[in-house]
Design a protein around this motif. Structure first.
Motif, PDB file in Angstrom:
ATOM      1  N   LYS A  80       0.824  -1.224   0.000  1.00  0.00           N
ATOM      2  CA  LYS A  80       0.000   0.000   0.000  1.00  0.00           C
ATOM      3  C   LYS A  80       0.856   1.272   0.000  1.00  0.00           C
ATOM      4  O   LYS A  80       0.484   2.271  -0.605  1.00  0.00           O
ATOM      5  CB  LYS A  80      -0.937   0.004   1.213  1.00  0.00           C
ATOM      6  N   VAL A  81       1.990   1.213   0.694  1.00  0.00           N
ATOM      7  CA  VAL A  81       2.846   2.416   0.749  1.00  0.00           C
ATOM      8  C   VAL A  81       3.387   2.719  -0.641  1.00  0.00           C
ATOM      9  O   VAL A  81       3.369   3.879  -1.088  1.00  0.00           O
ATOM     10  CB  VAL A  81       4.011   2.229   1.750  1.00  0.00           C
ATOM     11  N   SER A  82       3.864   1.661  -1.345  1.00  0.00           N
ATOM     12  CA  SER A  82       4.404   1.879  -2.699  1.00  0.00           C
ATOM     13  C   SER A  82       3.329   2.434  -3.626  1.00  0.00           C
ATOM     14  O   SER A  82       3.607   3.324  -4.450  1.00  0.00           O
ATOM     15  CB  SER A  82       4.940   0.567  -3.270  1.00  0.00           C
ATOM     16  N   GLN A  83       2.120   1.908  -3.477  1.00  0.00           N
ATOM     17  CA  GLN A  83       1.015   2.419  -4.308  1.00  0.00           C
ATOM     18  C   GLN A  83       0.773   3.906  -4.029  1.00  0.00           C
ATOM     19  O   GLN A  83       0.536   4.699  -4.933  1.00  0.00           O
ATOM     20  CB  GLN A  83      -0.263   1.621  -4.038  1.00  0.00           C
ATOM     21  N   LYS A  84       0.840   4.246  -2.748  1.00  0.00           N
ATOM     22  CA  LYS A  84       0.602   5.648  -2.359  1.00  0.00           C
ATOM     23  C   LYS A  84       1.700   6.546  -2.939  1.00  0.00           C
ATOM     24  O   LYS A  84       1.415   7.648  -3.424  1.00  0.00           O
ATOM     25  CB  LYS A  84       0.573   5.762  -0.820  1.00  0.00           C
ATOM     26  N   ILE A  85       2.944   6.063  -2.910  1.00  0.00           N
ATOM     27  CA  ILE A  85       4.054   6.862  -3.451  1.00  0.00           C
ATOM     28  C   ILE A  85       3.796   7.133  -4.943  1.00  0.00           C
ATOM     29  O   ILE A  85       3.937   8.264  -5.414  1.00  0.00           O
ATOM     30  CB  ILE A  85       5.408   6.144  -3.229  1.00  0.00           C
ATOM     31  N   ASP A  86       3.389   6.090  -5.670  1.00  0.00           N
ATOM     32  CA  ASP A  86       3.063   6.259  -7.103  1.00  0.00           C
ATOM     33  C   ASP A  86       1.978   7.306  -7.291  1.00  0.00           C
ATOM     34  O   ASP A  86       2.083   8.199  -8.119  1.00  0.00           O
ATOM     35  CB  ASP A  86       2.558   4.934  -7.697  1.00  0.00           C
ATOM     36  N   GLU A  87       0.922   7.151  -6.487  1.00  0.00           N
ATOM     37  CA  GLU A  87      -0.217   8.096  -6.582  1.00  0.00           C
ATOM     38  C   GLU A  87       0.242   9.528  -6.358  1.00  0.00           C
ATOM     39  O   GLU A  87      -0.157  10.449  -7.071  1.00  0.00           O
ATOM     40  CB  GLU A  87      -1.229   7.797  -5.468  1.00  0.00           C
ATOM     41  N   LEU A  88       1.071   9.705  -5.344  1.00  0.00           N
ATOM     42  CA  LEU A  88       1.517  11.064  -5.003  1.00  0.00           C
ATOM     43  C   LEU A  88       2.310  11.676  -6.147  1.00  0.00           C
ATOM     44  O   LEU A  88       2.110  12.836  -6.498  1.00  0.00           O
ATOM     45  CB  LEU A  88       2.352  11.039  -3.715  1.00  0.00           C
ATOM     46  N   PHE A  89       3.188  10.887  -6.754  1.00  0.00           N
ATOM     47  CA  PHE A  89       3.966  11.424  -7.882  1.00  0.00           C
ATOM     48  C   PHE A  89       3.047  11.760  -9.052  1.00  0.00           C
ATOM     49  O   PHE A  89       3.240  12.767  -9.719  1.00  0.00           O
ATOM     50  CB  PHE A  89       5.060  10.439  -8.300  1.00  0.00           C
ATOM     51  N   LYS A  90       2.040  10.887  -9.268  1.00  0.00           N
ATOM     52  CA  LYS A  90       1.130  11.144 -10.394  1.00  0.00           C
ATOM     53  C   LYS A  90       0.286  12.393 -10.174  1.00  0.00           C
ATOM     54  O   LYS A  90      -0.164  13.022 -11.118  1.00  0.00           O
ATOM     55  CB  LYS A  90       0.242   9.930 -10.637  1.00  0.00           C
ATOM     56  N   SER A  91       0.028  12.725  -8.898  1.00  0.00           N
ATOM     57  CA  SER A  91      -0.800  13.909  -8.637  1.00  0.00           C
ATOM     58  C   SER A  91       0.065  15.141  -8.308  1.00  0.00           C
ATOM     59  O   SER A  91      -0.406  16.077  -7.649  1.00  0.00           O
ATOM     60  CB  SER A  91      -1.799  13.627  -7.521  1.00  0.00           C
ATOM     61  N   ASN A  92       1.323  15.111  -8.746  1.00  0.00           N
ATOM     62  CA  ASN A  92       2.254  16.250  -8.579  1.00  0.00           C
ATOM     63  C   ASN A  92       2.647  16.541  -7.133  1.00  0.00           C
ATOM     64  O   ASN A  92       3.214  17.592  -6.847  1.00  0.00           O
ATOM     65  CB  ASN A  92       1.710  17.538  -9.210  1.00  0.00           C
ATOM     66  N   GLU A  93       2.352  15.608  -6.232  1.00  0.00           N
ATOM     67  CA  GLU A  93       2.780  15.782  -4.835  1.00  0.00           C
ATOM     68  C   GLU A  93       4.173  15.170  -4.691  1.00  0.00           C
ATOM     69  O   GLU A  93       4.389  14.210  -3.935  1.00  0.00           O
ATOM     70  CB  GLU A  93       1.776  15.106  -3.879  1.00  0.00           C
ATOM     71  N   PHE A  94       5.110  15.753  -5.445  1.00  0.00           N
ATOM     72  CA  PHE A  94       6.442  15.149  -5.544  1.00  0.00           C
ATOM     73  C   PHE A  94       7.179  15.103  -4.202  1.00  0.00           C
ATOM     74  O   PHE A  94       7.813  14.100  -3.870  1.00  0.00           O
ATOM     75  CB  PHE A  94       7.302  15.929  -6.541  1.00  0.00           C
TER      76      PHE A  94
END
Lengths: 213, 262
Positions: free
Chosen positions: B120-134
């Motif tokens: 779940k953490v890795s998925q969240k990291i992906d999501e954050l990058f995709k939503s510009n929350e770099f």
């Protein structure tokens, strides 16, 4: 203060809301979008890049500034629809086949976009042929490859070989990066550059672009 | 100082034809809370350097996400030296000389381990990058990596306690862990390691390239023996390519610690 300078300042502070609002205002004031892009957004990111290079600021600050830049870009994008977003060059990036680590590659992509490049991000686990195919299709000048493992970094060698086999080495340059990669390895496989961090990668790509025939 | 063991344990037996005893350990996420300084270091912020004000809320949020989304699980299995030799040799791709090759033969006890903090953490990291929350994505990535390391420390301590309960350690005993992909042990060694004790049962799978999924997972062997056996020089040919030389810190820490329960 000049509105473009103001945008640049807020971008450097990572204030995406203000950057977005001021970019809208600049558009309303009929400042050409290209000028807003170059003199506010990219100018701000260039300062951020220099400060990061000189260790005056750190990675989170750069990434907050990048988010602010993207907020400004979102305002400008619709205005570039006809002619496309102007860029100083096209770069295809990806984490090589067999490797799923893409945070480092993402950072390079963010920094390249911040410097005004168009970035085609192929994601992770990218086969060598895919890098070449995409670079040809998109007429990209540079291929950037990332790997985090000693095993997967060998894929980079294959990409460089394929470019040579297809006679594309002069037209498409390569840059590699990632934890196990070094300048020696780049030289050994014939890659054109090695970026030791995201900021350095941008500098290297800028230099590579100059040498593309 | 390593975190103290505090976890729920389950036991199961078997593995293909062989009878392998395995233990699945559920680690409390609060016990693997990442260290702020370690995370800042990974973000390129040197110790003693004050980060910008923007960082604090990001770090706080990354910690919240980590605690919410992580589910640290580990599987361990004791293994004999001859059995481990097969695992170590893997697909025959190791460097000719490696520290581990010399160390494990002098071991008193060995255990394979694989741990993950979940996907779940890795998925969240992906999501954050995709939503510009770099920035948040990048900090969460550092937090998660440090959390996985902390979990590995707990597991190492757990192995130490197991051996202690069985009267198998003495004041000169030291445990260090070694992983495929590092220090000359080729990453293809993961194949035999997985075949031996099946980390798939705690949700860790191996890709063709021998990378584990979820990404925030660690596997390897814990080697227990006289502390001296771990004290190798970083002068192997492959050490020249290593950028971290983190083995030095680990060896130093081993000789500094004395949390042996005898």
């Amino acid at each position: 203060m000049d509105i473009l300078k103001e945008i640049s300042e807020y971008l450097q502070q990572g204030d995406n809301e203000r950057v977005s609002a001021l970019t809208k205002r600049a558009v309303e004031e009929e400042i050409p979008p290209k000028e807003i892009l170059d003199k506010a957004l990219i100018a701000g990111m260039n300062i951020i890049g220099e400060k990061y290079r000189d260790h005056e600021i750190f990675l989170p600050d750069v990434l907050l500034a990048a988010k602010a830049m993207y907020a400004g870009m979102d305002v400008l994008k619709p205005l570039f629809i006809k002619e496309g977003i102007p860029s100083i060059g096209k770069v295809v990036i990806g984490t090589v086949h067999g490797d799923l680590h893409d945070v480092g590659k993402n950072l390079v992509g963010i920094m390249l976009k911040g410097a005004g490049f168009e970035v085609i991000d192929l994601g992770n686990n990218v086969p060598p042929e895919k890098f070449i195919e995409t670079a040809k299709e998109e007429n990209a000048a540079v291929i950037g490859m990332s790997a985090l493992l000693t095993t997967t970094m060998q894929v980079m060698r294959r990409v460089v070989e394929l470019l040579k086999e297809e006679g594309l080495s002069d037209r498409i340059k390569t840059i590699i990066g990632g934890a196990p990669v070094s300048v020696e390895f780049a030289q050994e496989i014939g890659a054109d550059a090695y970026g030791y961090d995201s900021s350095n990668a941008v500098e290297c790509v800028k230099n590579l672009i100059k040498n593309v025939r | 100082m390593k975190p103290q063991m505090n976890c729920t344990r389950y036991k199961s037996t078997r593995c293909k034809e062989e009878n392998v005893t395995r233990e699945i350990i559920e680690i409390r996420v609060n016990d693997v809370k990442p260290d702020r300084d370690d995370v800042l270091k990974t973000q390129g912020i040197p110790p003693g350097k004050k980060p910008s004000e923007n960082l604090e809320p990001l770090f706080k949020r990354a910690m919240e996400l980590f605690l919410e989304l992580s589910h640290p699980l580990c599987i361990i299995s004791e293994i004999s030296i001859p059995e481990f030799e097969v695992v170590y040799n893997g697909e025959g791709s190791n460097e000719k000389r490696t520290p581990l090759d010399e160390i494990f033969r002098k071991a008193e006890n060995l255990a394979l381990f694989a741990l993950t903090i979940g996907d779940k953490v890795s998925q969240k990291i992906d999501e954050l990058f995709k939503s510009n929350e770099f920035a948040l994505g990048s900090i969460l990535d550092s937090v998660a990596s440090d959390g996985a390391d902390k979990a590995a420390d707990i597991v190492e301590n757990h192995f130490l306690n197991l051996l202690s309960n069985e009267g198998k350690i003495n004041p000169s005993t030291g445990i260090l862990r070694y992983s495929p992909g590092y220090c000359g042990w080729h990453i293809s060694g993961q194949k035999k390691l997985f075949e031996f004790f099946h980390p798939e049962d705690i949700g860790i799978t191996l890709l063709d390239s021998f990378i584990m999924k979820p990404l925030k997972s660690i596997s390897g062997v814990m080697v227990a023996g006289k502390k001296e056996i771990h004290n190798f020089e970083d002068s192997y040919p492959f050490c020249k390519q290593c950028k971290t030389h983190s083995c030095r810190d680990r060896i130093r820490a081993l000789f500094r610690e004395s949390n042996l329960k005898i």
